[in-house]
Design a protein around this motif. Structure first.
Motif, PDB file in Angstrom:
ATOM      1  N   SER A   1      64.192  21.560  40.116  1.00 57.51           N
ATOM      2  CA  SER A   1      63.801  20.822  41.315  1.00 57.51           C
ATOM      3  C   SER A   1      62.277  20.788  41.405  1.00 57.51           C
ATOM      4  O   SER A   1      61.585  21.667  40.869  1.00 57.51           O
ATOM      5  N   PHE A   2      61.755  19.786  42.102  1.00 58.14           N
ATOM      6  CA  PHE A   2      60.298  19.664  42.209  1.00 58.14           C
ATOM      7  C   PHE A   2      59.951  18.755  43.375  1.00 58.14           C
ATOM      8  O   PHE A   2      60.794  18.013  43.894  1.00 58.14           O
ATOM      9  N   VAL A   3      58.676  18.802  43.768  1.00 58.77           N
ATOM     10  CA  VAL A   3      58.118  17.884  44.752  1.00 58.77           C
ATOM     11  C   VAL A   3      56.845  17.282  44.174  1.00 58.77           C
ATOM     12  O   VAL A   3      56.151  17.921  43.369  1.00 58.77           O
TER      13      VAL A   3
ATOM     14  N   GLY B   1      55.044  10.749  48.853  1.00 62.03           N
ATOM     15  CA  GLY B   1      55.606  12.038  48.460  1.00 62.03           C
ATOM     16  C   GLY B   1      57.057  11.858  48.049  1.00 62.03           C
ATOM     17  O   GLY B   1      57.772  11.005  48.591  1.00 62.03           O
ATOM     18  N   GLN B   2      57.506  12.652  47.075  1.00 58.00           N
ATOM     19  CA  GLN B   2      58.888  12.617  46.614  1.00 58.00           C
ATOM     20  C   GLN B   2      59.370  14.047  46.394  1.00 58.00           C
ATOM     21  O   GLN B   2      58.596  14.922  46.006  1.00 58.00           O
ATOM     22  N   ALA B   3      60.652  14.247  46.614  1.00 62.22           N
ATOM     23  CA  ALA B   3      61.277  15.545  46.363  1.00 62.22           C
ATOM     24  C   ALA B   3      62.574  15.315  45.608  1.00 62.22           C
ATOM     25  O   ALA B   3      63.402  14.490  46.020  1.00 62.22           O
ATOM     26  N   ASP B   4      62.746  16.018  44.513  1.00 55.54           N
ATOM     27  CA  ASP B   4      63.952  15.931  43.694  1.00 55.54           C
ATOM     28  C   ASP B   4      64.578  17.325  43.674  1.00 55.54           C
ATOM     29  O   ASP B   4      64.043  18.249  43.052  1.00 55.54           O
ATOM     30  N   ILE B   5      65.714  17.462  44.360  1.00 52.77           N
ATOM     31  CA  ILE B   5      66.312  18.783  44.569  1.00 52.77           C
ATOM     32  C   ILE B   5      67.715  18.809  43.968  1.00 52.77           C
ATOM     33  O   ILE B   5      68.562  17.971  44.316  1.00 52.77           O
ATOM     34  N   LYS B   6      67.955  19.763  43.076  1.00 50.00           N
ATOM     35  CA  LYS B   6      69.300  19.974  42.556  1.00 50.00           C
ATOM     36  C   LYS B   6      70.009  20.918  43.516  1.00 50.00           C
ATOM     37  O   LYS B   6      69.782  22.130  43.509  1.00 50.00           O
ATOM     38  N   VAL B   7      70.860  20.340  44.362  1.00 50.56           N
ATOM     39  CA  VAL B   7      71.510  21.135  45.401  1.00 50.56           C
ATOM     40  C   VAL B   7      72.715  21.901  44.869  1.00 50.56           C
ATOM     41  O   VAL B   7      73.150  22.889  45.464  1.00 50.56           O
ATOM     42  N   ALA B   8      73.289  21.453  43.764  1.00 49.79           N
ATOM     43  CA  ALA B   8      74.383  22.142  43.090  1.00 49.79           C
ATOM     44  C   ALA B   8      74.333  21.712  41.635  1.00 49.79           C
ATOM     45  O   ALA B   8      73.653  20.738  41.293  1.00 49.79           O
TER      46      ALA B   8
ATOM     47  N   LEU C   1      69.612  15.410  44.578  1.00 49.37           N
ATOM     48  CA  LEU C   1      69.215  14.471  45.621  1.00 49.37           C
ATOM     49  C   LEU C   1      67.720  14.171  45.501  1.00 49.37           C
ATOM     50  O   LEU C   1      66.915  15.078  45.279  1.00 49.37           O
ATOM     51  N   LEU C   2      67.369  12.902  45.645  1.00 50.84           N
ATOM     52  CA  LEU C   2      65.978  12.464  45.579  1.00 50.84           C
ATOM     53  C   LEU C   2      65.620  11.762  46.877  1.00 50.84           C
ATOM     54  O   LEU C   2      66.365  10.911  47.367  1.00 50.84           O
ATOM     55  N   GLY C   3      64.469  12.119  47.433  1.00 50.72           N
ATOM     56  CA  GLY C   3      63.962  11.447  48.612  1.00 50.72           C
ATOM     57  C   GLY C   3      62.480  11.178  48.467  1.00 50.72           C
ATOM     58  O   GLY C   3      61.743  12.007  47.916  1.00 50.72           O
ATOM     59  N   GLY C   4      62.039  10.024  48.915  1.00 48.28           N
ATOM     60  CA  GLY C   4      60.629   9.690  48.833  1.00 48.28           C
ATOM     61  C   GLY C   4      60.198   8.784  49.967  1.00 48.28           C
ATOM     62  O   GLY C   4      61.000   8.021  50.514  1.00 48.28           O
ATOM     63  N   ILE C   5      58.928   8.877  50.334  1.00 49.08           N
ATOM     64  CA  ILE C   5      58.377   8.030  51.388  1.00 49.08           C
ATOM     65  C   ILE C   5      56.920   7.719  51.056  1.00 49.08           C
ATOM     66  O   ILE C   5      56.219   8.542  50.450  1.00 49.08           O
ATOM     67  N   SER C   6      56.496   6.522  51.396  1.00 48.95           N
ATOM     68  CA  SER C   6      55.098   6.147  51.183  1.00 48.95           C
ATOM     69  C   SER C   6      54.574   5.396  52.400  1.00 48.95           C
ATOM     70  O   SER C   6      55.330   4.764  53.143  1.00 48.95           O
ATOM     71  N   TRP C   7      53.276   5.495  52.584  1.00 48.47           N
ATOM     72  CA  TRP C   7      52.566   4.772  53.648  1.00 48.47           C
ATOM     73  C   TRP C   7      51.433   4.001  52.995  1.00 48.47           C
ATOM     74  O   TRP C   7      50.666   4.560  52.195  1.00 48.47           O
TER      75      TRP C   7
ATOM     76  N   ALA D   1      68.141   8.695  46.765  1.00 47.32           N
ATOM     77  CA  ALA D   1      69.080   8.616  45.650  1.00 47.32           C
ATOM     78  C   ALA D   1      69.880   9.901  45.542  1.00 47.32           C
ATOM     79  O   ALA D   1      69.410  10.984  45.913  1.00 47.32           O
ATOM     80  N   ALA D   2      71.086   9.766  45.025  1.00 48.90           N
ATOM     81  CA  ALA D   2      71.945  10.905  44.704  1.00 48.90           C
ATOM     82  C   ALA D   2      72.468  10.708  43.291  1.00 48.90           C
ATOM     83  O   ALA D   2      72.923   9.608  42.936  1.00 48.90           O
TER      84      ALA D   2
END
Length: 712
Positions: free
Chosen positions: A372-374, A435-442, A447-453, A481-482
């Motif tokens: 996992s990473f951010v 910013g983006q976060a990619d987290i291996k929850v299992a 799960l991947l989430g990202g937002i930009s301004w 994303a999943a």
């Protein structure tokens, strides 16, 4: 203006088409499970997991520069096609338009004015990047000798790039100097007097190999199947790559390209859309006219890894190109052969782009979140265009196509300058924080989430008038994303992403169109074989975009556009690329597109199919390298018909299939190769401007090239 025609359906009901699409994507997953069992039992070709490859290899894997994610290609929850040097050489591809014809989801949308190929992704004009930084429009054809590969990312990318088109982006990865980068010389000759000489020198500048350099030079000249048309280009490129310390590396790449070509903008069609009754080599223009483009670019970066968990990257990119010269074109052909002529001189056509990106990645393994990473990033772009020119008086601005090429050329050569002048300057600046976060929850689920301004700053200036501001409000974009990995190498994903893009198109009042805004839902599957030689992928997508530009009319030789309320493009993409068995390479793709207008000020357009977009495209190129060094290859490119009017008042542009073939022989560092394109000499047409007002361009007939390369 002519009205636009509506086309019929794909050939099956909507439910049947989407059911077939789901079955096709599901089939990749079923095939992947069986293939994994088979390939797992195959013996390795080299020790320590190294892959020994003979001949060409079509599959490349590094996508981190494009997606902003340190993930292998099968783990990225987005449709991506990679086109590397091996595939470019195997097929003798020389333009982005040809690349598009061999890429699922990509469309060659013509070469307006002879400036360079226009490519659409999922039916929308693609964005452009160099080494992961957005560079805006490209009004020239890049030379592939300076590139390692093309990364074609489909779908919205605003979280990574800020302002971006919903269709996707084409990232040009410039050549680096690595320990295994070859030095070579190559000469090539072919149809219509085409010849090319190209060379590359690469190596270490110190004994430790920590400082490496690369240089590329090429010169090419060519005639054409069209009378009085020729071209020439010169390319120079230098690169320096260095491991400065154990934790710090950097690169500096730069190049210069000079293009001269005879401008050609197509043959006008008859009022019903029928091709003009002239031969394939017919030319509307002047052999005495040339346009010249000069390209200068420099880009560099630093990568710092203070620990195994933390890394920081800085990238800078500067691109400048200028086009000058004179062109002529025809329009509005009548049944008796009469049509109008126009000419213009480009006194200043400058485009300048500066972009910078700072990003940081932190891996979360030490926090108990394995794999996992951010990431956080800041990107800045400053993009400027300035178009100045002269429109001369033509003593005879109406000619007859049956009078022949010399009469048309004489009418254009009689142009009387200065006539009247025009000037249009546009500037787009924006800062994007993301910013983006990619987290291996299992174990199987990530799960991947990202937002930009982003805050765009858009200004325009016509002639000597005041500069006008069309900046608008700041924009926020999301990416979600999943991904499931039920077995090693097989990834099934669902994603949602958004995009926005300030526009530089202007309407009849001279105002810049409102920004494009888009969103996409995508369901996909990817499988990479256990030896990582073969990649299979499939994706279903639904893209919606507001304010899509549509050609309206031409005022003072400047095209003006209207904004469509909302369009919806749904479709399917399938691709297989890589090595099936040792020595057998394949790149195959299929794309089905259903583009519809959902909202518009004109109620008669709602529900109609967007014009000038083929619903089906497909491609295949495969080659086999025998143990004795013999190489045989071949392929085909299919583009479906396109409707040219919403109301059926003009004829469709017909579908076409182009068959290509190749043969080669490698020995002792030498490679001889023959390439044949359009083997069966298919006559086909490509539209440049999404209107028949200027007509269509005739596609290139059968051609050949013979090349000799020596590696050192």
């Amino acid at each position: 203006m002519k009205t636009l025609r509506r086309c019929g359906g794909i050939g099956m009901g909507k439910r049947a088409a989407w059911s077939a699409s789901l079955l096709a994507i599901g089939g990749i997953g079923l095939w992947a499970g069986a293939a994994q069992a088979e390939t797992a039992a195959e013996p390795a070709d080299a020790a320590d997991g190294d892959i020994v490859v003979t001949g060409y290899r079509y599959l490349s894997e590094d996508t981190s520069g494009t997606t902003g994610l340190p993930l292998s290609i099968e783990a990225v929850p987005q449709s991506i096609s990679l086109v590397n040097q091996d595939f470019l050489k195997a097929t003798d591809i020389k333009t982005l338009g040809e690349v598009a014809q061999y890429t699922p989801g990509a469309l060659f949308d013509g070469n307006p004015g002879g400036f360079g190929s226009v490519v659409k992704l999922r039916g929308f004009t693609s964005g452009n990047a160099i080494d992961g930084l957005n560079v805006g429009l490209l009004d020239f054809e890049p030379d592939f000798a300076t590139l390692e590969r093309l990364e074609i990312v489909k779908g919205p990318t605003s979280v990574v790039y800020g302002a971006a088109n919903p269709g996707g982006i084409i990232n040009q990865v410039t050549k680096s100097a690595r320990a295994d980068t070859p030095s070579y010389v190559q000469v090539l000759g072919g149809s219509w007097g085409r010849w090319r000489a190209e060379g590359q020198v690469a190596g270490a500048l110190d004994e430790a190999g920590t400082i490496r350099a690369i240089g590329v030079a090429a010169h090419e000249e060519a005639g054409s199947f069209m009378k009085r048309v020729d071209s020439a280009k010169t390319v120079a490129y230098l690169g320096l790559d260095a491991d400065l310390t154990d934790t710090l590396s950097g690169y500096l790449h730069g190049g210069y390209e000079h293009y001269r070509r005879t401008p050609f903008d197509g043959i006008p069609t008859l009022p019903d859309g029928s091709p003009a009754p002239v031969g394939r080599s017919f030319f509307i223009g002047s052999g005495d006219f040339n346009i010249v483009t000069r390209v200068k670019r420099i880009n560099g970066g630093l990568n710092w890894e203070p620990s195994s968990a933390w890394s920081v990257s800085l990238k800078l990119n500067y691109l400048y190109y200028n086009t000058t010269g004179q062109s002529g074109f025809g329009f509005d052909l009548q049944p008796n052969g009469d049509f109008f002529l126009a000419a213009q001189r480009y006194t200043k056509n400058d485009q300048e782009s500066f972009s910078a990106g700072l990003s940081s990645l932190y891996k979360l393994d030490d926090l108990g979140l394995a794999d996992s990473f951010v990431t956080v990033a800041a990107n800045y772009q400053d993009y400027r265009t300035q178009s100045n020119g002269l429109v001369p008086d033509l003593p005879n601005d109406m000619v007859n196509i049956f009078d022949g090429i010399p009469a048309i050329e004489a009418a254009l050569n009689a142009a009387q300058y200065p006539g009247f002048d025009y000037a249009l300057g546009r500037r787009l600046r924006y800062l994007t924080l993301s910013g983006q976060a990619d987290i291996k929850v299992a174990e199987p689920l990530t799960l991947l989430g990202g937002i930009s301004w982003s805050k765009p700053d858009v200004t325009k200036r016509s002639g000597t008038g005041p500069r006008q501001d069309f900046s608008g409000d700041s924009q926020t974009s999301l990416r979600l994303a999943a991904t499931l990995e039920p077995v090693k190498g097989l990834n099934i994903y669902a994603s949602y992403s958004e995009s926005f893009q300030p526009q530089l198109f202007i309407d009849t009042a001279g105002n810049v169109l409102a920004p494009l805004s888009g969103e996409q839902y995508e369901l996909g599957v990817k499988y990479v074989s256990s030896d990582r030689r073969l990649l299979l992928s499939g994706a279903l997508f639904d893209v919606r975009q507001a304010n899509q530009a549509r050609y309206d009319q031409t005022v003072n030789l400047i095209d003006r556009y209207k904004a469509i309320g909302e369009v919806r493009h749904r479709g399917l993409e399938l691709q297989a690329v890589g090595e099936i068995v040792r020595g057998w390479q394949v790149n195959a793709g299929l794309s089905i597109l259903d583009p519809k207008i959902r909202k518009d000020d004109d109620p008669t357009l709602i529900g109609t199919t967007v014009t000038f977009l083929p619903k089906t495209t497909a491609s295949l190129f495969t080659s086999y390298m025998f143990d004795n060094g013999l190489l045989l290859g071949g392929g085909a490119r299919y583009v479906g018909s396109v409707n040219t009017a919403y109301d059926g008042s003009t004829r469709d542009i017909g579908s076409y299939t182009l068959v290509d073939a190749s043969a080669g022989y490698s020995f002792d560092g030498w490679r001889l190769q023959l390439n044949l394109k359009n083997l069966f000499d298919k006559k086909y047409y490509i539209n440049n401007y999404q209107t028949l007002f200027y007509g269509n361009v005739v596609g290139e007939p059968r051609s050949f090239t013979i090349s000799v390369r020596r590696d050192f």
